[in-house]
Motif scaffolding. Structure first.
Motif, PDB file in Angstrom:
ATOM      1  N   PRO A   1      25.073   6.263 -12.794  1.00 12.44           N
ATOM      2  CA  PRO A   1      23.594   6.161 -13.006  1.00 12.44           C
ATOM      3  C   PRO A   1      23.015   7.046 -12.398  1.00 12.44           C
ATOM      4  O   PRO A   1      23.224   6.619 -10.889  1.00 12.44           O
ATOM      5  N   VAL A   2      22.348   8.110 -12.589  1.00  7.57           N
ATOM      6  CA  VAL A   2      21.468   8.940 -11.658  1.00  7.57           C
ATOM      7  C   VAL A   2      19.561   8.404 -10.742  1.00  7.57           C
ATOM      8  O   VAL A   2      19.350   8.040 -12.492  1.00  7.57           O
ATOM      9  N   LEU A   3      19.812   7.714  -9.893  1.00 10.11           N
ATOM     10  CA  LEU A   3      18.519   6.798 -10.207  1.00 10.11           C
ATOM     11  C   LEU A   3      17.745   7.395  -8.535  1.00 10.11           C
ATOM     12  O   LEU A   3      18.634   8.574  -7.774  1.00 10.11           O
TER      13      LEU A   3
ATOM     14  N   GLY B   1       1.242  -0.781   0.366  1.00  9.57           N
ATOM     15  CA  GLY B   1       0.122   0.167   0.168  1.00  9.57           C
ATOM     16  C   GLY B   1       0.924   1.032   0.299  1.00  9.57           C
ATOM     17  O   GLY B   1       0.432   2.266  -0.623  1.00  9.57           O
ATOM     18  N   GLU B   2       1.761   0.997   0.188  1.00 12.84           N
ATOM     19  CA  GLU B   2       3.421   2.308   0.750  1.00 12.84           C
ATOM     20  C   GLU B   2       3.556   2.640  -0.482  1.00 12.84           C
ATOM     21  O   GLU B   2       3.981   3.704  -0.792  1.00 12.84           O
ATOM     22  N   LYS B   3       3.718   2.020  -1.670  1.00 13.09           N
ATOM     23  CA  LYS B   3       4.149   2.056  -2.953  1.00 13.09           C
ATOM     24  C   LYS B   3       2.982   2.371  -4.105  1.00 13.09           C
ATOM     25  O   LYS B   3       1.942   1.589  -4.002  1.00 13.09           O
ATOM     26  N   ALA B   4       3.137   3.617  -4.891  1.00 10.23           N
ATOM     27  CA  ALA B   4       2.347   3.827  -5.969  1.00 10.23           C
ATOM     28  C   ALA B   4       2.017   2.427  -6.921  1.00 10.23           C
ATOM     29  O   ALA B   4       2.874   2.124  -7.031  1.00 10.23           O
ATOM     30  N   PRO B   5       0.711   2.437  -7.541  1.00 13.12           N
ATOM     31  CA  PRO B   5       0.176   0.916  -8.098  1.00 13.12           C
ATOM     32  C   PRO B   5       0.983   1.303  -9.578  1.00 13.12           C
ATOM     33  O   PRO B   5       1.865   2.882 -10.044  1.00 13.12           O
ATOM     34  N   ALA B   6       1.829   0.509 -10.074  1.00 14.59           N
ATOM     35  CA  ALA B   6       2.804   0.033 -11.256  1.00 14.59           C
ATOM     36  C   ALA B   6       2.145   1.339 -12.474  1.00 14.59           C
ATOM     37  O   ALA B   6       3.141   1.940 -12.858  1.00 14.59           O
ATOM     38  N   TYR B   7       0.522   1.322 -12.578  1.00 15.02           N
ATOM     39  CA  TYR B   7       0.332   2.109 -13.754  1.00 15.02           C
ATOM     40  C   TYR B   7       0.561   3.670 -13.393  1.00 15.02           C
ATOM     41  O   TYR B   7       0.566   4.258 -14.706  1.00 15.02           O
ATOM     42  N   GLN B   8       0.844   3.739 -12.509  1.00 16.95           N
ATOM     43  CA  GLN B   8       0.955   5.554 -12.035  1.00 16.95           C
ATOM     44  C   GLN B   8       2.235   5.341 -11.842  1.00 16.95           C
ATOM     45  O   GLN B   8       2.893   7.157 -12.987  1.00 16.95           O
ATOM     46  N   ARG B   9       3.140   4.624 -11.339  1.00 16.76           N
ATOM     47  CA  ARG B   9       4.506   5.071 -11.369  1.00 16.76           C
ATOM     48  C   ARG B   9       5.281   4.782 -13.069  1.00 16.76           C
ATOM     49  O   ARG B   9       6.075   5.516 -13.478  1.00 16.76           O
ATOM     50  N   PHE B  10       4.891   4.036 -14.106  1.00 13.91           N
ATOM     51  CA  PHE B  10       5.285   3.990 -15.348  1.00 13.91           C
ATOM     52  C   PHE B  10       4.440   4.600 -16.309  1.00 13.91           C
ATOM     53  O   PHE B  10       4.231   3.924 -17.527  1.00 13.91           O
ATOM     54  N   HIS B  11       3.363   5.402 -15.855  1.00 10.87           N
ATOM     55  CA  HIS B  11       2.105   6.753 -17.710  1.00 10.87           C
ATOM     56  C   HIS B  11       3.108   6.661 -18.459  1.00 10.87           C
ATOM     57  O   HIS B  11       2.843   6.944 -19.771  1.00 10.87           O
ATOM     58  N   THR B  12       4.170   7.080 -17.582  1.00  8.55           N
ATOM     59  CA  THR B  12       4.943   8.007 -19.256  1.00  8.55           C
ATOM     60  C   THR B  12       5.705   7.167 -20.113  1.00  8.55           C
ATOM     61  O   THR B  12       6.011   7.748 -21.195  1.00  8.55           O
TER      62      THR B  12
ATOM     63  N   GLU C   1      14.074   3.897  -6.125  1.00  9.05           N
ATOM     64  CA  GLU C   1      14.727   2.429  -6.918  1.00  9.05           C
ATOM     65  C   GLU C   1      15.897   1.722  -6.365  1.00  9.05           C
ATOM     66  O   GLU C   1      16.722   1.773  -6.705  1.00  9.05           O
ATOM     67  N   LYS C   2      15.520   0.851  -5.168  1.00  8.15           N
ATOM     68  CA  LYS C   2      16.446   0.252  -4.840  1.00  8.15           C
ATOM     69  C   LYS C   2      15.691  -0.840  -4.229  1.00  8.15           C
ATOM     70  O   LYS C   2      14.654  -1.462  -4.180  1.00  8.15           O
ATOM     71  N   VAL C   3      17.025  -2.142  -4.228  1.00  9.58           N
ATOM     72  CA  VAL C   3      16.748  -3.179  -4.399  1.00  9.58           C
ATOM     73  C   VAL C   3      17.813  -3.975  -3.597  1.00  9.58           C
ATOM     74  O   VAL C   3      18.824  -3.676  -3.212  1.00  9.58           O
ATOM     75  N   ASP C   4      17.491  -4.783  -1.650  1.00 10.47           N
ATOM     76  CA  ASP C   4      18.572  -4.914  -0.886  1.00 10.47           C
ATOM     77  C   ASP C   4      18.444  -3.574  -0.517  1.00 10.47           C
ATOM     78  O   ASP C   4      19.798  -4.042   0.195  1.00 10.47           O
ATOM     79  N   GLY C   5      18.279  -2.368  -0.406  1.00  9.41           N
ATOM     80  CA  GLY C   5      18.970  -0.866  -0.268  1.00  9.41           C
ATOM     81  C   GLY C   5      19.883  -0.887  -0.819  1.00  9.41           C
ATOM     82  O   GLY C   5      20.891   0.102  -0.530  1.00  9.41           O
ATOM     83  N   ARG C   6      20.425  -1.027  -1.829  1.00  8.87           N
ATOM     84  CA  ARG C   6      20.918  -0.375  -3.037  1.00  8.87           C
ATOM     85  C   ARG C   6      20.613   0.362  -4.202  1.00  8.87           C
ATOM     86  O   ARG C   6      19.310  -1.030  -4.319  1.00  8.87           O
ATOM     87  N   PRO C   7      20.437   0.855  -4.459  1.00 10.57           N
ATOM     88  CA  PRO C   7      20.396   1.100  -5.771  1.00 10.57           C
ATOM     89  C   PRO C   7      20.581   0.327  -7.048  1.00 10.57           C
ATOM     90  O   PRO C   7      21.432  -0.652  -7.241  1.00 10.57           O
ATOM     91  N   HIS C   8      19.524  -0.358  -7.955  1.00  9.11           N
ATOM     92  CA  HIS C   8      19.221  -0.894  -9.006  1.00  9.11           C
ATOM     93  C   HIS C   8      18.343  -0.020  -9.963  1.00  9.11           C
ATOM     94  O   HIS C   8      17.479   0.243  -9.948  1.00  9.11           O
ATOM     95  N   LEU C   9      19.132  -0.446 -11.190  1.00 10.59           N
ATOM     96  CA  LEU C   9      18.784  -0.346 -12.569  1.00 10.59           C
ATOM     97  C   LEU C   9      17.793  -1.114 -12.971  1.00 10.59           C
ATOM     98  O   LEU C   9      18.183  -1.783 -13.417  1.00 10.59           O
ATOM     99  N   SER C  10      16.470  -1.037 -12.978  1.00 14.51           N
ATOM    100  CA  SER C  10      15.969  -2.410 -13.615  1.00 14.51           C
ATOM    101  C   SER C  10      15.809  -1.415 -15.095  1.00 14.51           C
ATOM    102  O   SER C  10      15.684  -0.988 -15.947  1.00 14.51           O
TER     103      SER C  10
END
Length: 458
Positions: A190-192, A81-92, A196-205
């Motif tokens: 890369p500027v993130l 619930g704390e994270k916005a839905p995917a359709y909102q985060r990646f609407h661009t 955008e973190k996985v296991d506490g570290r920035p991750h370029l998905s």
């Protein structure tokens, strides 16, 4: 007659089988405290369902909705619930640019370079490796079969300033790539964002790579839009087209004449290190070149500098339209009205909706298709054909390859523009198309051409 011993033995065997089946079918007894436990679990499930509905409605969690029992099942719901839905985060990612806004070839090459750099840098970054320009350069050149230099990295930085942090660092392991460990190397990071973190570290998905690529392309189009805006302002009369409504460039605007992107300034080593390196290069060059070659290079540099100073900068902006000798005697007011009308048509062309453009293209094909459609019905000797058969026959006869789905759109457009000539009827599970073969084909073609011109004038 009395039953024999064999009959009694058979009855006893059947009775034992019935008792065994009854024991297998008997439900296990419910413990005394199981009923209360089941009711408590059911209540927790209902409360979790209530919390999910409240979060979707945006009203938050009611006080007292937290279950008193095991809370481990509720943790994933709260985290989601704390994270916005995917359709909102990646609407661009779904916002595509109009197809008419083409890019110059050199911009397309730069966009492909950025995609290659992002792909290689993403792999190194996710492996927690230091991203040096030497590693990226070799990878980009292997992928594109084109030369990739630091100036290209400067152009990428100029187009998308927030894509990378660039530094000059030394004492980086080189692993035998021809660079000394004590030399300064250009590094990329890369500027993130913090999210955008996985296991506490920035991750370029992969989704982030796609978003960065689309952002880079949008920035390139915006650069071309600025040159297009200056082009329109230099016309006679000047034109102003809102950028958000622009769907194609002006017909006389040549995108390949857009100047190249000036590279952003890259970080340099400290001043004392640069002087030392330059002196080493000069001393090495003096030892390798002959005096005659040094003199020839000096003369060439002098002539180049003089030629550059003597050349005048010629603007590529279109000059105002001058009145030719053929227009002498024509009223200036009439010329201004004609030019204003032409500018109005061009503005409508540059802001036309892509869907309207597709409809205009379909209307332009209808006059040629009308003769084919009539020939299909004459050859079949039927008053009506199924849509599937009609599309197949039209696809086989039309000179341009077209899938049946696109052909059906054209047939339905026939029925929309000329309902008295083509009719489409749904009968049970099939769709039939009917044609009035008695109408004059010349008049039909004339009406279709007129409809296409009227739609283009809108």
């Amino acid at each position: 007659p009395l039953p024999t011993q064999e009959d009694l033995a058979g009855l006893r065997c059947r009775l034992q089988r019935v008792k065994a089946l009854a024991q297998l079918a008997q439900l296990p007894s419910v413990p005394a405290g199981a009923s209360t436990d089941l009711w408590s679990r059911l209540e927790r499930v209902r409360q979790l369902e209530l919390r999910i509905h409240e979060k979707k409605a945006g009203s938050g969690v009611r006080p007292g909705a937290q279950p008193s029992g095991d809370t481990r099942a509720a943790a994933p719901v709260a985290e989601a619930g704390e994270k916005a839905p995917a359709y909102q985060r990646f609407h661009t990612l779904a916002q595509d640019l109009p197809p008419g806004l083409t890019l110059p070839y050199k911009f397309k090459v730069l966009a492909e370079m950025f995609r290659s750099v992002d792909t290689i840098a993403g792999m190194l970054f996710n492996r927690a490796e230091t991203i040096t320009f030497t590693k990226v350069k070799q990878g980009v050149q292997d992928m594109m079969r084109k030369q990739f230099e630091e100036r290209h990295m400067g152009q990428i930085k100029a187009v998308y300033p927030t894509s990378y942090r660039l530094r000059r660092e030394k004492n980086i392991p080189t692993f035998g790539n021809g660079v000394k460990k004590s030399d300064y190397q250009l590094t990329l990071e890369p500027v993130l964002g913090e999210e955008e973190k996985v296991d506490g570290r920035p991750h370029l998905s992969a989704s982030r790579l796609l978003e960065r690529r689309k952002e880079f392309n949008r920035n390139l189009v915006n650069i071309v839009k600025q040159h297009h805006k200056a082009f329109l302002a230099a016309l006679s009369p000047p034109m102003v087209v809102p950028e958000e409504k622009l769907t194609r460039w002006h017909p006389r605007f040549n995108v390949d004449e857009v100047p190249d992107i000036s590279p952003a300034e890259l970080p340099q080593p400290p001043q004392e290190d640069r002087l030392t390196t330059a002196q080493e290069v000069l001393s090495t060059a003096r030892g390798m070149l002959t005096p005659k070659m040094e003199k020839a290079l000096a003369n060439l540099a002098l002539r180049t500098a003089e030629a550059g100073a003597g050349e005048s900068v010629v603007s590529k902006a279109p000059s105002p339209a001058s009145t030719s000798s053929a227009l002498k005697g024509v009223s200036q007011a009439l010329l201004e009205r004609i030019r204003a009308k032409e500018a109005q048509k061009l503005q409508a062309l540059m802001t036309r909706d892509p869907r309207q453009e597709e409809r205009l293209a379909m209307l332009g094909r209808l006059p040629a298709m009308a003769r084919i459609l009539r020939n299909v019905f004459v050859a079949e000797k039927k008053q009506a054909l199924t849509m599937e058969v009609a599309c197949a026959r039209m696809t086989d006869s039309y000179d341009t390859q077209m899938p049946p789905g696109e052909m059906e759109k054209h047939l339905r457009l026939f029925a929309e523009v000329l309902p008295d000539w083509v009719g489409i009827h749904a009968v049970r599970t099939d769709t039939y198309i009917k044609l009035d073969k008695g109408k004059d084909l010349g008049l039909i073609t004339e009406r279709l051409t007129k409809a296409a011109k009227e739609a283009e004038a809108l």
